[in-house]
Scaffold this active site. Sequence first.
Site, short mmCIF file in Angstrom:
data_model
loop_
_atom_site.label_atom_id
_atom_site.label_comp_id
_atom_site.label_asym_id
_atom_site.label_seq_id
_atom_site.Cartn_x
_atom_site.Cartn_y
_atom_site.Cartn_z
CB CYS A 240 -0.89 -0.01 1.25
SG CYS A 240 -1.85 1.49 1.52
CB SER B 97 -0.10 4.03 4.05
OG SER B 97 -1.34 4.59 3.67
CG HIS C 73 2.94 8.22 1.94
ND1 HIS C 73 3.09 9.08 0.87
CD2 HIS C 73 1.63 7.88 1.94
CE1 HIS C 73 1.92 9.23 0.26
NE2 HIS C 73 1.02 8.51 0.89
CG HIS D 32 -0.85 -0.44 6.61
ND1 HIS D 32 0.13 -0.08 5.73
CD2 HIS D 32 -2.02 -0.09 6.05
CE1 HIS D 32 -0.43 0.48 4.68
NE2 HIS D 32 -1.73 0.47 4.83
CB CYS E 228 -5.38 -1.27 4.04
SG CYS E 228 -5.12 0.51 3.75
P1 PAD Z 1 -1.36 4.06 -5.43
O1 PAD Z 1 0.05 4.42 -5.63
O2 PAD Z 1 -1.83 2.68 -5.72
O3 PAD Z 1 -2.31 5.05 -6.27
C1 PAD Z 1 -2.09 6.42 -6.45
C2 PAD Z 1 -2.68 6.80 -7.80
O4 PAD Z 1 -2.61 8.21 -7.97
C3 PAD Z 1 -1.93 6.18 -8.98
O5 PAD Z 1 -2.85 5.52 -9.83
C4 PAD Z 1 -1.30 7.38 -9.66
O6 PAD Z 1 -1.16 7.21 -11.08
C5 PAD Z 1 -2.28 8.48 -9.32
N1 PAD Z 1 -1.76 9.85 -9.42
C6 PAD Z 1 -0.54 10.30 -9.02
N2 PAD Z 1 -0.45 11.63 -9.25
C7 PAD Z 1 -1.62 12.02 -9.81
C8 PAD Z 1 -2.14 13.27 -10.27
N3 PAD Z 1 -1.42 14.38 -10.20
N4 PAD Z 1 -3.40 13.30 -10.76
C9 PAD Z 1 -4.15 12.16 -10.85
N5 PAD Z 1 -3.71 10.95 -10.42
C10 PAD Z 1 -2.46 10.88 -9.92
O7 PAD Z 1 -1.70 4.44 -3.91
P2 PAD Z 1 -2.82 3.84 -2.92
O8 PAD Z 1 -4.10 3.71 -3.64
O9 PAD Z 1 -2.24 2.69 -2.19
O10 PAD Z 1 -2.91 5.04 -1.85
C11 PAD Z 1 -3.37 6.33 -2.24
C12 PAD Z 1 -3.28 7.29 -1.07
O11 PAD Z 1 -4.21 6.88 -0.07
C13 PAD Z 1 -1.92 7.34 -0.39
O12 PAD Z 1 -1.64 8.65 0.01
C14 PAD Z 1 -2.13 6.46 0.83
O13 PAD Z 1 -1.24 6.77 1.87
C15 PAD Z 1 -3.53 6.85 1.18
C16 PAD Z 1 -4.23 5.89 2.10
N6 PAD Z 1 -5.04 6.44 3.03
C17 PAD Z 1 -5.70 5.64 3.89
C18 PAD Z 1 -6.57 6.29 4.88
O14 PAD Z 1 -6.93 5.66 5.87
N7 PAD Z 1 -6.94 7.54 4.65
C19 PAD Z 1 -5.58 4.25 3.83
C20 PAD Z 1 -4.77 3.71 2.84
C21 PAD Z 1 -4.09 4.53 1.97
ZN ZN Z 2 -2.99 1.05 3.44
#
Ligand code: PAD
Ligand code: ZN
Length: 367
Positions: free
Chosen positions: A42, A44, A47, A63, A168
Amino acid sequence: MPKKVQAAVLYEPGRPMAVEQVDLDGPKAGEVLVRIRATGVCHSDYHVIKGEWSLPLPMVLGHEAAGIVEEVGPGVTMVKPGDHVILNFRAHCGRCYYCNIGRPVLCDGIPTPRWVMFDGTTRLSKGGQPIYHMARVASFAEYAVVPETGAVPVRKDVPFDRAALIGCAVMTGIGAVVNTARVPAGSSVAVIGCGGVGLNVIQGAALVGADPIIAVDILETKLGHAREFGATHTVDASQTDPVAEVRRLTGGGVDYAFEVIGRARTIRQAYELTRPGGMTVVVGMAPEGEELAINALSLPRTEKVVMGCWYGSARPWVDLPKMAELYLAGKIKVDPLISRHYRLEEINAAFEALGRGELKRGVVMFD
Ligand code: PAD
Ligand code: ZN
């Protein structure tokens, strides 16, 4: 005697994790030893690898995971050896204000940081030096010791790789729509960022009958995945200004916009493509210290709501088993989320692939 376990340890941001043997102490009171079977890759964790959040190192990341309870510490009553569990990355105390109002994700009843057990110590170590636990899960390892509320039993017929992703990406994405924003049927929705979590926001929007569902990403392949998960329209933000395009498609903006990347710039885009009276939901997690600037006067003049979403505002002990049931009933898609399986030794390659945008989700499997 501590258990010797293979784990991926992050010693320094920007450097590959070391896959090596570490020591894992047994579960203490209120803790559970889980044999990890599958764990997702993931953003997160990424990061942390990129050094965007300052967390204590060395740390075992991971996680989003599922496994089998092997042993329980004194006083544990909620799980037993042999249970299949999804790990909950917001293990809660059950006694604080937030736990009592049904918002365990916001639990503030544990005074210690989220990188150590409730009692403030680590179970992981190497050569006597502590190794921290990502979100009290630390699943990039053969075994993990977690708080009792961090291991949620689920039906044994959910395959572990699917169960891990429910832990997650699925919970966060679908929860953002159903629990956090409570999107009514017929609402217009835009989702910026169509990775593992964003695809689940899209499927959540489809599940509640939103329309249109506009997916925004900078990669064509991701927009293809978005359609597979229920997007009705796609916008390639590398070619088109997503704010202008979403406003054009909807005649002024969407009812609900979800940012699922974690950058101030795209959060602002999400706010600007939300219609007056609508809601902007921030799921993506920005680098530490990044500030969001929005026009102050626009808030009263548009009555927009800006809302944060952590873990899909889940009540994990209710919602994780429910997600598993929905999956088994064929009502939510989890199988097509999995792009690739990896072994623990390949963990660094898995994150590089995530960084290049090659994965919906990668899942690390253990023998
Ligand atoms: P990921 O890397 O699978 O997806 C991110 C997506 O964003 C990719 O498809 C990229 O191509 C796209 N992207 C990047 N830049 C741009 C842009 N400028 N415009 C449009 N699209 C773009 O990540 P993920 O899905 O695993 O996680 C996404 C976020 O969510 C990340 O910050 C993560 O830390 C967060 C998250 N938050 C929680 C929560 O509880 N709030 C839980 C899990 C993940
Ligand atoms: Zn996650």
